[in-house]
Design a protein around this motif. Structure first.
Motif, PDB file in Angstrom:
ATOM      1  N   GLY A   1       0.792  -1.216   0.000  1.00  0.00           N
ATOM      2  CA  GLY A   1       0.000   0.000   0.000  1.00  0.00           C
ATOM      3  C   GLY A   1       0.823   1.264   0.000  1.00  0.00           C
ATOM      4  N   GLY A   2       2.158   1.142   0.075  1.00  0.00           N
ATOM      5  CA  GLY A   2       3.030   2.314   0.005  1.00  0.00           C
ATOM      6  C   GLY A   2       2.876   3.191   1.225  1.00  0.00           C
ATOM      7  N   GLY A   3       3.113   4.475   1.034  1.00  0.00           N
ATOM      8  CA  GLY A   3       2.991   5.421   2.132  1.00  0.00           C
ATOM      9  C   GLY A   3       3.949   5.112   3.249  1.00  0.00           C
ATOM     10  N   ASP A   4       3.422   5.083   4.453  1.00  0.00           N
ATOM     11  CA  ASP A   4       4.252   4.857   5.629  1.00  0.00           C
ATOM     12  C   ASP A   4       4.247   3.410   6.080  1.00  0.00           C
ATOM     13  OD1 ASP A   4       5.079   7.485   5.754  1.00  0.00           O
ATOM     14  OD2 ASP A   4       3.387   8.102   6.992  1.00  0.00           O
ATOM     15  N   THR A   5       3.670   2.516   5.279  1.00  0.00           N
ATOM     16  CA  THR A   5       3.663   1.104   5.642  1.00  0.00           C
ATOM     17  C   THR A   5       4.948   0.454   5.157  1.00  0.00           C
ATOM     18  OG1 THR A   5       1.266   1.033   5.425  1.00  0.00           O
ATOM     19  CG2 THR A   5       2.425  -1.079   5.436  1.00  0.00           C
ATOM     20  N   PRO A   6       5.759  -0.074   6.064  1.00  0.00           N
ATOM     21  CA  PRO A   6       7.010  -0.718   5.639  1.00  0.00           C
ATOM     22  C   PRO A   6       6.735  -1.872   4.675  1.00  0.00           C
ATOM     23  CG  PRO A   6       6.996  -0.375   8.013  1.00  0.00           C
ATOM     24  CD  PRO A   6       5.610  -0.065   7.519  1.00  0.00           C
ATOM     25  N   PRO A   7       7.523  -1.983   3.605  1.00  0.00           N
ATOM     26  CA  PRO A   7       7.291  -3.028   2.609  1.00  0.00           C
ATOM     27  C   PRO A   7       7.366  -4.447   3.180  1.00  0.00           C
ATOM     28  CG  PRO A   7       8.918  -1.456   1.826  1.00  0.00           C
ATOM     29  CD  PRO A   7       8.603  -1.088   3.227  1.00  0.00           C
ATOM     30  N   LEU A   8       8.190  -4.657   4.198  1.00  0.00           N
ATOM     31  CA  LEU A   8       8.335  -6.002   4.761  1.00  0.00           C
ATOM     32  C   LEU A   8       7.506  -6.212   6.029  1.00  0.00           C
ATOM     33  CD1 LEU A   8      12.164  -6.698   4.276  1.00  0.00           C
ATOM     34  CD2 LEU A   8      10.246  -7.338   2.795  1.00  0.00           C
ATOM     35  N   GLU A   9       6.594  -5.292   6.297  1.00  0.00           N
ATOM     36  CA  GLU A   9       5.772  -5.432   7.502  1.00  0.00           C
ATOM     37  C   GLU A   9       5.052  -6.781   7.498  1.00  0.00           C
ATOM     38  OE1 GLU A   9       1.851  -3.267   8.514  1.00  0.00           O
ATOM     39  OE2 GLU A   9       3.467  -2.092   9.435  1.00  0.00           O
ATOM     40  N   GLY A  10       5.202  -7.531   8.574  1.00  0.00           N
ATOM     41  CA  GLY A  10       4.553  -8.825   8.702  1.00  0.00           C
ATOM     42  C   GLY A  10       5.324  -9.990   8.103  1.00  0.00           C
ATOM     43  N   ALA A  11       6.431  -9.716   7.398  1.00  0.00           N
ATOM     44  CA  ALA A  11       7.232 -10.804   6.819  1.00  0.00           C
ATOM     45  C   ALA A  11       7.892 -11.614   7.933  1.00  0.00           C
ATOM     46  CB  ALA A  11       8.303 -10.236   5.896  1.00  0.00           C
ATOM     47  N   LYS A  12       8.029 -12.894   7.722  1.00  0.00           N
ATOM     48  CA  LYS A  12       8.660 -13.764   8.715  1.00  0.00           C
ATOM     49  C   LYS A  12      10.162 -13.793   8.454  1.00  0.00           C
ATOM     50  CE  LYS A  12       4.634 -16.533   9.777  1.00  0.00           C
ATOM     51  NZ  LYS A  12       4.297 -15.764  10.924  1.00  0.00           N
ATOM     52  N   LEU A  13      10.819 -12.702   8.817  1.00  0.00           N
ATOM     53  CA  LEU A  13      12.259 -12.548   8.648  1.00  0.00           C
ATOM     54  C   LEU A  13      12.868 -12.105   9.957  1.00  0.00           C
ATOM     55  CD1 LEU A  13      12.820 -10.622   5.291  1.00  0.00           C
ATOM     56  CD2 LEU A  13      13.518 -12.943   5.826  1.00  0.00           C
TER      57      LEU A  13
ATOM     58  N   ILE B   1      21.676  -9.186  -0.511  1.00  0.00           N
ATOM     59  CA  ILE B   1      20.530  -8.458   0.024  1.00  0.00           C
ATOM     60  C   ILE B   1      20.941  -7.693   1.279  1.00  0.00           C
ATOM     61  CG2 ILE B   1      19.717 -10.412   1.410  1.00  0.00           C
ATOM     62  CD1 ILE B   1      16.858  -9.582   0.631  1.00  0.00           C
ATOM     63  N   ALA B   2      20.450  -6.474   1.396  1.00  0.00           N
ATOM     64  CA  ALA B   2      20.649  -5.662   2.595  1.00  0.00           C
ATOM     65  C   ALA B   2      19.268  -5.420   3.192  1.00  0.00           C
ATOM     66  CB  ALA B   2      21.330  -4.338   2.253  1.00  0.00           C
ATOM     67  N   LEU B   3      19.116  -5.793   4.436  1.00  0.00           N
ATOM     68  CA  LEU B   3      17.808  -5.717   5.097  1.00  0.00           C
ATOM     69  C   LEU B   3      17.832  -4.694   6.222  1.00  0.00           C
ATOM     70  CD1 LEU B   3      17.315  -9.567   5.351  1.00  0.00           C
ATOM     71  CD2 LEU B   3      15.973  -8.051   3.896  1.00  0.00           C
ATOM     72  N   LEU B   4      16.737  -3.961   6.358  1.00  0.00           N
ATOM     73  CA  LEU B   4      16.580  -3.030   7.470  1.00  0.00           C
ATOM     74  C   LEU B   4      15.536  -3.579   8.420  1.00  0.00           C
ATOM     75  CD1 LEU B   4      17.332  -0.270   8.731  1.00  0.00           C
ATOM     76  CD2 LEU B   4      15.365   0.688   7.481  1.00  0.00           C
ATOM     77  N   PHE B   5      15.927  -3.671   9.697  1.00  0.00           N
ATOM     78  CA  PHE B   5      15.033  -4.114  10.758  1.00  0.00           C
ATOM     79  C   PHE B   5      14.849  -2.972  11.747  1.00  0.00           C
ATOM     80  CE2 PHE B   5      16.820  -7.909   8.982  1.00  0.00           C
ATOM     81  CZ  PHE B   5      15.770  -8.823   8.986  1.00  0.00           C
ATOM     82  N   GLY B   6      13.691  -2.960  12.395  1.00  0.00           N
ATOM     83  CA  GLY B   6      13.373  -1.904  13.345  1.00  0.00           C
ATOM     84  C   GLY B   6      13.928  -2.161  14.733  1.00  0.00           C
ATOM     85  N   PRO B   7      13.652  -1.255  15.664  1.00  0.00           N
ATOM     86  CA  PRO B   7      14.181  -1.327  17.023  1.00  0.00           C
ATOM     87  C   PRO B   7      13.780  -2.578  17.805  1.00  0.00           C
ATOM     88  CG  PRO B   7      13.261   0.845  16.588  1.00  0.00           C
ATOM     89  CD  PRO B   7      12.879  -0.031  15.438  1.00  0.00           C
ATOM     90  N   LYS B   8      12.690  -3.233  17.399  1.00  0.00           N
ATOM     91  CA  LYS B   8      12.269  -4.472  18.065  1.00  0.00           C
ATOM     92  C   LYS B   8      12.637  -5.696  17.235  1.00  0.00           C
ATOM     93  CE  LYS B   8       8.376  -2.165  20.278  1.00  0.00           C
ATOM     94  NZ  LYS B   8       6.905  -2.071  20.353  1.00  0.00           N
ATOM     95  N   GLY B   9      13.417  -5.488  16.186  1.00  0.00           N
ATOM     96  CA  GLY B   9      13.812  -6.590  15.316  1.00  0.00           C
ATOM     97  C   GLY B   9      12.827  -6.889  14.211  1.00  0.00           C
ATOM     98  N   GLU B  10      11.836  -6.016  14.033  1.00  0.00           N
ATOM     99  CA  GLU B  10      10.812  -6.235  13.014  1.00  0.00           C
ATOM    100  C   GLU B  10      11.353  -5.868  11.630  1.00  0.00           C
ATOM    101  OE1 GLU B  10      10.121  -1.966  14.469  1.00  0.00           O
ATOM    102  OE2 GLU B  10      10.957  -3.848  15.222  1.00  0.00           O
ATOM    103  N   PRO B  11      11.067  -6.697  10.610  1.00  0.00           N
ATOM    104  CA  PRO B  11      11.541  -6.381   9.266  1.00  0.00           C
ATOM    105  C   PRO B  11      10.828  -5.165   8.696  1.00  0.00           C
ATOM    106  CG  PRO B  11      10.173  -8.358   9.235  1.00  0.00           C
ATOM    107  CD  PRO B  11      10.324  -7.959  10.661  1.00  0.00           C
ATOM    108  N   ILE B  12      11.617  -4.267   8.082  1.00  0.00           N
ATOM    109  CA  ILE B  12      11.064  -3.032   7.534  1.00  0.00           C
ATOM    110  C   ILE B  12      11.169  -2.993   6.011  1.00  0.00           C
ATOM    111  CG2 ILE B  12      11.352  -0.523   7.426  1.00  0.00           C
ATOM    112  CD1 ILE B  12      12.106  -0.583  10.365  1.00  0.00           C
ATOM    113  N   ALA B  13      12.385  -3.143   5.484  1.00  0.00           N
ATOM    114  CA  ALA B  13      12.570  -2.962   4.045  1.00  0.00           C
ATOM    115  C   ALA B  13      13.834  -3.639   3.547  1.00  0.00           C
ATOM    116  CB  ALA B  13      12.628  -1.469   3.701  1.00  0.00           C
ATOM    117  N   ILE B  14      13.836  -3.946   2.250  1.00  0.00           N
ATOM    118  CA  ILE B  14      15.056  -4.340   1.551  1.00  0.00           C
ATOM    119  C   ILE B  14      15.674  -3.048   1.043  1.00  0.00           C
ATOM    120  CG2 ILE B  14      16.012  -5.577  -0.430  1.00  0.00           C
ATOM    121  CD1 ILE B  14      13.600  -7.505  -0.208  1.00  0.00           C
ATOM    122  N   LEU B  15      16.931  -2.803   1.385  1.00  0.00           N
ATOM    123  CA  LEU B  15      17.577  -1.559   0.982  1.00  0.00           C
ATOM    124  C   LEU B  15      18.198  -1.699  -0.412  1.00  0.00           C
ATOM    125  CD1 LEU B  15      19.249  -0.561   4.359  1.00  0.00           C
ATOM    126  CD2 LEU B  15      17.105   0.257   3.397  1.00  0.00           C
TER     127      LEU B  15
END
Length: 197
Positions: free
Chosen positions: A24-36, A165-179
């Motif tokens: 959905g783009g916007g402020d929703t991280p592309p990898l939100e909910g991915a099991k990574l 692949i370069a991956l960005l994870f958030g402060p709680k370890g949640e997957p955010i995006a492929i850089l």
């Protein structure tokens, strides 16, 4: 390359890309909910035990590779290091929240002392992690990374095929995006500015 492992990796990558396209783009991280991602216990470049828990509260920029990689790893790490330096100049507070991490997929050769020299060439805060073959296999699986050892004919040397692949994870370890490490430092910096809060 082991065909079944390649197909498993390809299926994972396809699932991630589909998730990214339907986010959905916007402020929703592309990898939100991915099991990574997930817990790990490895060894850092100083020979100390390192776990995922020590990075809590930090955004983690994670790249898998190996120090004997002749081409893509140094180029990608150079772009990552440059992006970090640019972000430090343009937004020091955001840069301080990002921890760049290099995880070796070649634990046979990439001992802590080798990693220490290698990571220092790219960025002073880049942490190098290695471990036993079982530990590396476990963390690679959790992070959706494929790698395989490729023996060279008639030589005692070998190469390691691995996903780039370069991956960005958030402060709680949640997957955010492929850089977009293949697009250079400016593209990486732009994505870090977008997602690091």
């Amino acid at each position: 390359m082991n065909e079944s492992r390649f197909l498993a990796f390809a299926a994972l990558l396809l699932a991630l890309l589909i998730g990214a396209c339907s986010s959905g783009g916007g402020d929703t991280p592309p990898l939100e909910g991915a099991k990574l991602g997930g817990p790990f216990t490895l060894t850092d470049q100083d020979g100390r035990q390192a776990t995922d828990r020590q990075f809590e509260g930090k955004y983690r920029l994670v790249y898998f590779g190996f120090t004997y990689c002749p081409d893509v790893c140094p180029v990608d790490l150079q772009s990552i290091g440059q992006a970090m330096r640019q972000l430090e100049k343009s937004d020091a507070a955001k840069a301080a929240r990002v921890q760049p991490i290099f995880i070796s997929v070649d634990p046979e050769r990439d001992k802590p002392a080798v990693l220490k020299q290698y990571v220092s060439a790219f960025h002073p805060r880049l942490i190098g992690l290695t471990g036993t073959p079982d530990q590396i296999a476990d963390v690679a699986k959790k992070y959706g990374v494929f790698y395989s050892k490729e023996e060279k004919a008639g030589a005692s040397d070998y190469m390691v095929n691995h996903s780039r692949i370069a991956l960005l994870f958030g402060p709680k370890g949640e997957p955010i995006a492929i850089l977009p490490h293949d697009k250079g430092a400016d593209a990486i910096e732009a994505e870090l500015k977008r997602w690091v809060k």
